[in-house]
Write a protein that holds these residues in place. Sequence first.
Motif, short mmCIF file in Angstrom:
data_model
loop_
_atom_site.label_atom_id
_atom_site.label_comp_id
_atom_site.label_asym_id
_atom_site.label_seq_id
_atom_site.Cartn_x
_atom_site.Cartn_y
_atom_site.Cartn_z
N ASP A 63 -4.64 5.65 16.57
CA ASP A 63 -5.60 5.02 15.67
C ASP A 63 -6.81 4.59 16.49
O ASP A 63 -6.71 3.69 17.33
N THR B 47 -9.69 3.45 15.22
CA THR B 47 -10.60 2.68 14.36
C THR B 47 -11.36 1.62 15.13
O THR B 47 -12.56 1.38 14.89
N ALA B 48 -10.70 0.96 16.10
CA ALA B 48 -11.32 -0.15 16.82
C ALA B 48 -12.22 0.30 17.95
O ALA B 48 -12.82 -0.54 18.63
N SER C 262 -16.29 -1.17 18.12
CA SER C 262 -16.24 -2.55 17.62
C SER C 262 -16.84 -3.47 18.67
O SER C 262 -17.16 -3.05 19.78
N SER D 69 -9.47 -9.03 18.13
CA SER D 69 -8.43 -8.94 17.11
C SER D 69 -7.17 -8.26 17.66
O SER D 69 -7.20 -7.62 18.72
N GLU D 70 -6.09 -8.39 16.92
CA GLU D 70 -4.85 -7.71 17.30
C GLU D 70 -5.06 -6.20 17.30
O GLU D 70 -4.50 -5.49 18.13
N GLU D 71 -5.88 -5.72 16.36
CA GLU D 71 -6.17 -4.28 16.29
C GLU D 71 -6.92 -3.82 17.54
O GLU D 71 -6.62 -2.74 18.09
N GLN D 72 -7.88 -4.61 18.02
CA GLN D 72 -8.61 -4.26 19.23
C GLN D 72 -7.69 -4.25 20.45
O GLN D 72 -7.75 -3.33 21.28
N GLN E 210 -4.44 -3.84 20.52
CA GLN E 210 -3.50 -2.74 20.42
C GLN E 210 -4.17 -1.42 20.78
O GLN E 210 -3.61 -0.57 21.48
N TYR E 211 -5.41 -1.26 20.32
CA TYR E 211 -6.18 -0.07 20.67
C TYR E 211 -6.36 0.01 22.19
O TYR E 211 -6.18 1.06 22.81
N ASN F 243 -3.10 1.03 23.87
CA ASN F 243 -2.77 2.44 23.66
C ASN F 243 -3.59 3.37 24.54
O ASN F 243 -3.12 4.44 24.95
#
Length: 209
Positions: free
Chosen positions: A136, A138-139, A142, A151-154, A156-157, A160
């Motif tokens: 993913d 997406t981040a 950003s 963010s948690e999404e950032q 995690q990105y 990864n």
Amino acid sequence: MSITNFQVCEEDLSPAILAGYLESEAIAVDTETMGLNPWRDRLCLVQLCDPTGNVTAIRIPKGQLQAPNLKRLMEAESVVKIFHFARFDVTQLRHRLGIETKPIFCTKIASKLARTYTSSHGLKSLVQELEGIELDKTAQSSDWGNLENLSEEQLQYAANDVFYLHNLRSKLTKMLEREERWELAKDCFSCLPVLISLDLMQYKDIFEH
């Protein structure tokens, strides 16, 4: 392998984390910045991952000029540093923190030398083919400068982006050896510091006629 531990550090590695990473044969490395221009866009985050899945993200605040423990790790001859598109990340580490990274393995260069059957050499494509996993991204575009509120999404990105590099290095090395291009790949990796010096001096097309 899975992420076994994920830590966030402020400004530099702790002595204990540094000691652990120095025992590794290789460390995967990535950076997040405010953009793609090293003279304009600052370094915000440095991510590291060892072969067992220990991930560390180092937050680099605006104006920081050095990270002694990170420098020691990145300049340790006994630890290979694995990047995807090392030319960008190593430029940022040198320009912003005075780090001379060595030795280097670049999965993007390795992919271009080994996977001549495709023109897709981005990390997402590489992980999808060799690991069977769809990242993913997406981040990716950003605001990495808002360090206190990532963010948690950032995060995690960011994790990864380093987590899969060890397996990619292993698989790409086997492909390069099979196709008798491994020595050429090592020569390309060793040229990167010179290319980075040219980039930072803003030379263009120096090898053209």
